[in-house]
Motif scaffolding. Structure first.
Motif, PDB file in Angstrom:
ATOM      1  N   VAL A  42       0.874  -1.174   0.000  1.00 22.34           N
ATOM      2  CA  VAL A  42       0.000   0.000   0.000  1.00 22.34           C
ATOM      3  C   VAL A  42       0.911   1.224   0.000  1.00 22.34           C
ATOM      4  O   VAL A  42       1.645   1.442   0.961  1.00 22.34           O
ATOM      5  CB  VAL A  42      -0.899   0.023   1.245  1.00 22.34           C
ATOM      6  CG1 VAL A  42      -1.841   1.198   1.181  1.00 22.34           C
ATOM      7  CG2 VAL A  42      -1.605  -1.287   1.392  1.00 22.34           C
ATOM      8  N   PRO A  43       0.918   1.980  -1.072  1.00 28.49           N
ATOM      9  CA  PRO A  43       1.817   3.133  -1.084  1.00 28.49           C
ATOM     10  C   PRO A  43       1.482   4.107   0.033  1.00 28.49           C
ATOM     11  O   PRO A  43       0.319   4.401   0.296  1.00 28.49           O
ATOM     12  CB  PRO A  43       1.570   3.767  -2.454  1.00 28.49           C
ATOM     13  CG  PRO A  43       0.904   2.712  -3.261  1.00 28.49           C
ATOM     14  CD  PRO A  43       0.172   1.833  -2.325  1.00 28.49           C
ATOM     15  N   GLY A  44       2.546   4.617   0.695  1.00 28.15           N
ATOM     16  CA  GLY A  44       2.345   5.593   1.750  1.00 28.15           C
ATOM     17  C   GLY A  44       2.127   4.990   3.116  1.00 28.15           C
ATOM     18  O   GLY A  44       1.997   5.709   4.097  1.00 28.15           O
ATOM     19  N   SER A  45       2.069   3.685   3.196  1.00 25.51           N
ATOM     20  CA  SER A  45       1.860   3.093   4.514  1.00 25.51           C
ATOM     21  C   SER A  45       3.193   3.002   5.256  1.00 25.51           C
ATOM     22  O   SER A  45       4.258   3.234   4.690  1.00 25.51           O
ATOM     23  CB  SER A  45       1.238   1.716   4.373  1.00 25.51           C
ATOM     24  OG  SER A  45       2.132   0.870   3.701  1.00 25.51           O
ATOM     25  N   GLN A  46       3.107   2.688   6.521  1.00 22.52           N
ATOM     26  CA  GLN A  46       4.307   2.644   7.367  1.00 22.52           C
ATOM     27  C   GLN A  46       5.245   1.537   6.900  1.00 22.52           C
ATOM     28  O   GLN A  46       4.826   0.401   6.661  1.00 22.52           O
ATOM     29  CB  GLN A  46       3.866   2.393   8.809  1.00 22.52           C
ATOM     30  CG  GLN A  46       4.990   2.370   9.807  1.00 22.52           C
ATOM     31  CD  GLN A  46       5.473   3.767  10.159  1.00 22.52           C
ATOM     32  OE1 GLN A  46       4.719   4.718  10.074  1.00 22.52           O
ATOM     33  NE2 GLN A  46       6.729   3.870  10.520  1.00 22.52           N
ATOM     34  N   LEU A  47       6.476   1.869   6.793  1.00 25.07           N
ATOM     35  CA  LEU A  47       7.488   0.887   6.392  1.00 25.07           C
ATOM     36  C   LEU A  47       7.940   0.139   7.644  1.00 25.07           C
ATOM     37  O   LEU A  47       8.270   0.753   8.657  1.00 25.07           O
ATOM     38  CB  LEU A  47       8.666   1.610   5.760  1.00 25.07           C
ATOM     39  CG  LEU A  47       9.822   0.771   5.253  1.00 25.07           C
ATOM     40  CD1 LEU A  47       9.398  -0.044   4.050  1.00 25.07           C
ATOM     41  CD2 LEU A  47      10.975   1.660   4.883  1.00 25.07           C
TER      42      LEU A  47
END
Lengths: 169, 1052
Positions: free
Chosen positions: B616-621
């Motif tokens: 999910v782009p922008g989610s926590q890495l």
């Protein structure tokens, strides 16, 4: 461009008397021309042409003279030149006259003209020459002047040293 | 060509004289006529005429010949030639033409021909005798030669352009073409050659770029890193350099490239950030010295360098336990109160097992880079550390990294161009490494020293750590937002991660619990409204995760979160006791761990790659065990600790990070709303804190002296750039030293003054009452003795002007010895700054307006203050002769003080007028006369005259004259030249001291200044002033005649 526009009169002093050449000086000549203008055109003419009037170049050996005056009144000066009949210096009068070769707007055009003129003169001289030794000397100077034309670009590189050598003398 | 006995000059002068005789007025050669023109005009004219042919005349030779004939008969044609060539040489560039017109080889020929003609009576006849003869024939060769010469001269004039425009600019408009300026082929063929030459010239002037690389190649990452590495070899770059260079005016200072001030207009915004929000500064240029060894050995070695008189020392209980940061002044061993080395801060590493004396302790001393050299030398001496050691575990990387980098740069990079997948980026993914740390360090030089006797190991940890300073009340919130404590590893298969040290720690339950305690305390910090509430110098160790992982998408401003301060008891305990000793432990003390943290940092590129691969782009890495763990040390910086208003202003936190992580923390801090300041903001911070700025405000330490010298030089240069009419004439304004503060002379003059007063008072009243001791305020008629002394002192210290802070007194020991005839001479000679806390407290109480004042009353019982009596003064003066006192001044009304403003003693009539009119601004200094002006003018005229005469002489002579002129330096108009007279009584009000920092203070709302005054003078002034008006002084900026009233205060 906004500037004072001038006219340059390239003249030749023609005189039979060799002493005339000796006394040829920018001041003497300037005074002479000024006096002549005053004589011919009166006070107004003298005043009008005295602005910006100067002797820019003078060569006593060849008798070449470059006069500068303002463009507005250069005809006053020009028309006064034929009235010069003698050169006066230290009480001596040397008969001579001025022969106008060229009228230009810049010194540069006058110089260019002078080169052409001198070259022509030399060639005429070469053609009319009969003496062998003379002919050779003239030939030499002609070729030298032509060579100089080619070399002129390179000369300014070497002249620094020459200058120093001159100063040492 | 010349007769050997005649030099060209003598012949020239003879000619000239004869001309004068002849014409009756001096005929000046054209060069001299030109010299009368203004210089610039002349130059312009010369440039214009440099290629023009000059006149060729015979007449000058003709005229000269007549007179020369009397002196020496022959050689007429030479004379003519000579004069021509001579006038030519005196002009600079025109010589060429004259020498070409009768060209060199032909001159001989020509002249010889002339001579022959003379004999024959040719056209070139002599002046008198042969003139009547008519030439028999004309030779064509001379005629032709003359023509040829003229042609060449004209050619020269025509072909060379004399204007300073480019070739294509001389073309008429209709002949111009696009791209003509750089494409030679667009020009007409006849001009191409000249244009080629011009283009070559322009290429030389251009900055040399790496020629073999195009712009695109230069911008490519690897080449840029190489270039950056090369550029930081001279001056050290901080890790945030590139960031700063884009936003700041950079200066090269102290061996570093530092941001001086932001390019945006932000003076006021930075002040607001300091008071209300948070200002961030990169202080990584501060130097750190590490001392390792037994506690008592270190303390024993360092104790002679500091004095208990100035405050706490290295052995202060709180500091020694490692709980707090301490700050103190270092002196040369056993030299207190003289020979200051500079202020330092220090932290001890907390002991693992308290009470064990055998344990090796670690001490970090942080200091300003200008002070480093002196202090390091002195510490080496006191610790007897002379042997440089090989790189041990504790200091290994500065020696190894450059070599590694060199070897790595040679590696061919086959992976450029194609995109890498992060999984296969192994060892050779990073072919070129950035310089991390000190790029100027020589790999072969050693940076640690060990002492064989005491066992102390000193290492220089400069640039091994980053130090960021957060100033302002929001610094907590920003820190707690930006930095999250590291996650504890509970896992099993974490063996292959590079962060081995952390997995090891996590296996130890004690360390885990310690980590949790630290985390809890750090979380508590977020709820505290201002860092000033925490005990000064509190240290907190912490291990945090990678701050880049939870970087917000956008830059935002953190707001204080009041909900966090629920846990009231815990907060209260924290505020009261500070951080417990155990929690100050941090792994940053361990060099090996710091090094591994630096080396195992994931690059920004890889991190972003991983981020882009998220489902999910922008989610926590989530990196899990691969996430870096960074040990930190947080140190609370007390703000304003002196005085009684705005206490705690400008407090904040210093963050110590291992090197290499600077930018990784910098950006997250800025993304939370910290504003960044440079050196100028640091000055503002220290000014509003009313604390002395390092190194400018330490006139007694070597770095301060150097700083003052440099500042004076810069200011003088700046002053000289203006024309005399557009700059203040400091002599007329009565400002003796507008660019530097002559502290030495000030203190000495005050000492002489006090002595003279004492003598006179003793003579007048043998009883020596207190009131009489003061004498008259301004001894208008000083005793002959005193004037003699002063003049003597002036005579001996000739360098007073050029070296105002040099040790003038050492130059005249004999004189001083006779004056004082005491054994303390050697001690007296040096300047010192009063830093004894007890004395400062006493002085500050005396400076108060009156004893009835509530503040003074409060202080009296606490300290057992002495009354301001003669005995107290004398004892103080005896302890600190020639001392300066750091004072702060606040203006009563208008006026904003400037640096180098003068602090003066008000006269009685000033007080009278002030009491009559509360709005009275202050007295005016009457204009002084300028005794140097006429002298300078005379000198100038003389110079001009000499120059004119020299013009006729040779070039070499002129050069000589120029040399002699340059040797004795010309005095500058508007500055006092020569040794300064008595600085104290030069103006109508007696000088007390100088301001070093001063500006309109946004914190107080009026002009505020900081500076030093002479202790002798201060005591004298205070004892003379009535109790109600005590502590009032006058301030006068160097470029003004107006004095302004200010109140003096000494803050302890």
């Amino acid at each position: 461009m906004v500037r004072f526009k001038h006219r340059y009169l390239l003249c030749e002093v023609v005189s039979d008397d060799p002493r005339c050449r000796l006394s040829l000086d920018d001041r003497v000549l300037g005074g002479l021309v000024r006096d002549t203008i005053a004589r011919v055109h009166g006070t107004f003419g003298a005043a009008a042409s005295s602005i910006g009037f100067a002797v820019r170049y003078l060569n006593a050996y060849t008798g070449i003279v470059l006069l500068r005056c303002r463009k507005e009144f250069y005809q006053l000066v020009w028309s006064a030149l034929p009235f010069i009949t003698y050169l006066e210096n230290k009480g001596h009068h040397y008969p001579c006259f001025l022969n106008t070769l060229h009228v230009g707007g810049t010194i540069r055009t006058c110089q260019k003209f002078l080169i052409q003129y001198n070259r022509r003169q030399l060639l005429i001289l070469l053609q009319n020459c009969t003496d062998e030794g003379e002919r050779e000397a003239i030939q030499k100077s002609v070729t030298r002047s032509c060579l100089l034309e080619e070399e002129s670009g390179e000369e300014d590189l070497s002249d620094g040293g020459e200058e120093a050598a001159e100063a040492m003398e | 060509m010349l007769p050997p006995a005649l030099s060209p000059f003598t012949s020239f002068w003879r000619l000239w004289r004869s001309l004068v005789i002849l014409t009756g007025k001096p005929w000046l050669p054209p060069s001299v006529r030109q010299a009368e023109m203004s210089n610039a005009k002349e130059r312009k004219h010369a440039k214009k005429m440099r290629n023009q042919p000059t006149n060729v005349t015979l007449s000058s030779g003709f005229v000269a010949d007549r007179s020369v004939k009397h002196h020496n008969g022959g050689g007429k044609p030479f004379r003519a030639q000579k004069q021509e060539s001579f006038s030519g040489t005196s002009r600079q560039r025109q010589t060429r033409m004259t020498h070409y017109s009768p060209p060199e080889p032909d001159v001989n020929e020509q002249s010889s021909s002339k001579v022959t003609f003379n004999k024959k009576g040719g056209w070139k006849a002599g002046p008198e005798g042969t003139s009547q003869e008519i030439p028999k024939y004309i030779t064509a060769s001379t005629f032709a030669q003359a023509r040829a010469a003229e042609i060449s001269a004209m050619l020269k004039a025509v072909t060379q352009k004399s204007s300073n425009s480019l070739v294509f600019q001389t073309l008429p408009r209709h002949m111009r073409r696009r791209a003509m300026s750089h494409n030679v082929k667009r020009l007409p063929r006849r001009l191409q050659e000249i244009a080629q030459k011009e283009a070559e010239k322009a290429v030389h002037q251009k900055k040399e770029h790496s020629k073999n690389k195009c712009h695109k190649a230069r911008r490519c990452h690897i080449n840029r890193v190489l270039e950056f590495n090369r550029r930081q070899k001279k001056n050290i770059w901080l890790e945030t350099h590139i960031w700063h260079a884009k936003r700041f005016h950079m200066v090269k200072k102290w061996g570093y490239c530092l941001g001086e001030r932001p390019t945006v207009k932000s003076h006021r915004a930075c002040y607001r950030a300091m008071t209300n929000r948070c200002l961030l500064q990169d202080l990584s240029y501060y130097c750190c010295l590490e001392l390792k060894g037994k506690e008592e050995e270190i303390l024993k070695a360092l104790s002679p360098m500091c004095s208990i008189d100035t405050g706490l020392t290295f052995a202060a209980v709180h500091c020694l336990s490692g709980k707090r940061q301490g700050s103190l002044m270092l002196y040369r061993a056993n030299k207190y109160p003289r020979e200051v080395l500079g202020p330092v801060t220090f932290i001890w590493k907390s002991e693992r097992s308290p009470g064990d004396p055998s344990e090796n302790r670690q001490l970090w001393i942080w200091l300003h880079p200008t002070l480093k050299q002196d202090i390091l030398e002195e510490i080496k001496v006191v610790c007897q550390c002379t042997e440089p050691t090989k790189s041990t575990v504790c200091i290994s990387d500065p020696l190894l990294t450059p070599n590694q980098e060199k070897s790595q740069t040679k590696l061919p990079d086959e992976k450029i161009g194609k995109k890498r997948k992060w999984k296969d980026d192994g060892e050779n993914a990073k072919p070129i490494k950035k310089f991390i740390g000190d790029g100027t360090r020589d790999p072969h030089q050693l940076y640690s020293w060990i002492s064989p006797t005491t066992g102390i190991l000193i290492s220089d940890l400069t640039m091994e750590m980053n130090r960021f300073r957060l100033i302002g009340p929001l610094s907590h919130s920003i820190l707690t937002e930006a930095v999250k404590a590291a996650a504890v590893h509970t896992g099993e298969d974490t063996e292959n991660t590079p962060h081995r040290w952390w997995t090891e720690t996590c296996k130890n339950p004690d360390s885990v619990s310690l980590h949790h305690r630290q985390e809890a305390i750090f979380a508590l910090l977020g709820g505290i409204t201002s860092p000033a509430e925490i005990p000064a110098g509190t240290i907190l160790g912490l291990t945090v995760g990678d701050p880049r992982i939870n970087l917000p998408q956008k830059r935002s401003k953190v707001l204080p979160n009041p909900e966090k301060c629920q846990d009231n008891e815990k907060v209260r305990q924290l505020l009261l006791e500070g951080v417990p000793v155990e929690c100050t432990h941090s792994f940053i003390w361990n060099q090996a761990i710091s090094k591994s943290v630096t080396e195992n940092k994931i690059s920004d590129q890889d991190l972003n790659w991983k981020r882009s691969e998220l489902l999910v782009p922008g989610s926590q890495l989530v990196l899990g065990p691969h996430e870096s763990k960074i040990p930190l040390l947080l140190i609370q910086q007390p703000g304003k600790v002196t005085g009684d208003d705005r206490r705690g202003w400008g407090s904040g936190w210093d963050v110590l990070l291992p090197k290499g992580w600077g930018m990784a923390f910098w950006i997250p801090l800025i993304y939370r709303g910290a504003r960044v300041g440079g050196l100028k903001e640091a000055i503002m911070h220290s000014q509003y804190k009313r604390s002395p700025y390092i190194p400018g405000d330490f006139p007694d330490c070597p770095a301060g002296i150097l700083f003052a010298k440099e500042q004076a030089k810069n200011l003088l240069e700046k002053y000289k750039r203006r024309p005399p009419a557009k700059r203040p004439n400091y002599v007329k304004l009565g400002t003796l030293a507008p660019f530097c503060c002559p502290w030495e002379q000030l203190t000495r003059d005050w000492e002489l003054r006090a002595q003279a007063q004492e003598e006179s008072s003793v003579a007048s009243s043998p009883s020596g009452e207190e009131s009489d001791w003061r004498g008259d305020e301004v001894p208008c008629a000083p005793t002959p003795e005193k004037t003699h002394q002063v003049s003597d002192a002036m005579g001996t210290s000739l360098h007073a002007c050029s070296e105002p802070r040099g040790r003038m007194d050492t130059e005249c020991p004999a004189q001083m010895g006779t004056e004082w005839a005491t054994g303390q001479d050697a001690a007296r000679r040096h300047l010192c700054v009063l830093r004894s806390r007890a004395s400062l407290k006493q002085l500050s109480a005396w400076c108060g307006p009156s004893s009835e004042d509530s503040r003074a009353a409060r202080q009296v019982p606490s300290g057992g203050q002495q009354e301001l009596t003669r005995e107290a003064c004398l004892s103080l003066l005896d302890r600190f002769p020639r001392a300066l006192v750091w004072v702060s001044l606040s203006l009563l009304r208008k006026g904003s003080p400037e640096p180098h403003a003068m602090i003066c003693v008000p006269a009685k009539e000033d007080f009278l007028q002030l009491s009559q009119d509360r709005l009275y601004c202050g007295p005016q200094e009457s204009k002084h006369s300028d005794p140097f002006k006429s002298k300078i003018r005379k000198q100038k005229e003389k110079k001009k005259l000499e120059k004119r005469q020299n013009q006729g002489h040779t070039v070499s002579e002129g050069l000589e004259a120029g040399h002699t002129m340059a040797e004795h330096q010309a005095p500058t108009l508007g500055l006092w030249s020569g040794p300064l007279p008595d600085v104290t009584s030069h103006c109508s009000r007696v000088l007390l001291g100088f301001v070093t920092q001063g500006d309109f203070s946004m914190a107080v709302g009026c002009g505020e200044a900081l500076g030093f005054v002479s202790l002798t003078g201060l005591l004298d002034m205070l004892s003379n002033q009535p109790a109600g008006e005590r502590g009032l002084v006058l301030l006068r900026p160097p470029a003004s005649l107006q004095y302004r009233f200010a109140r003096i205060a000494i803050e302890v």
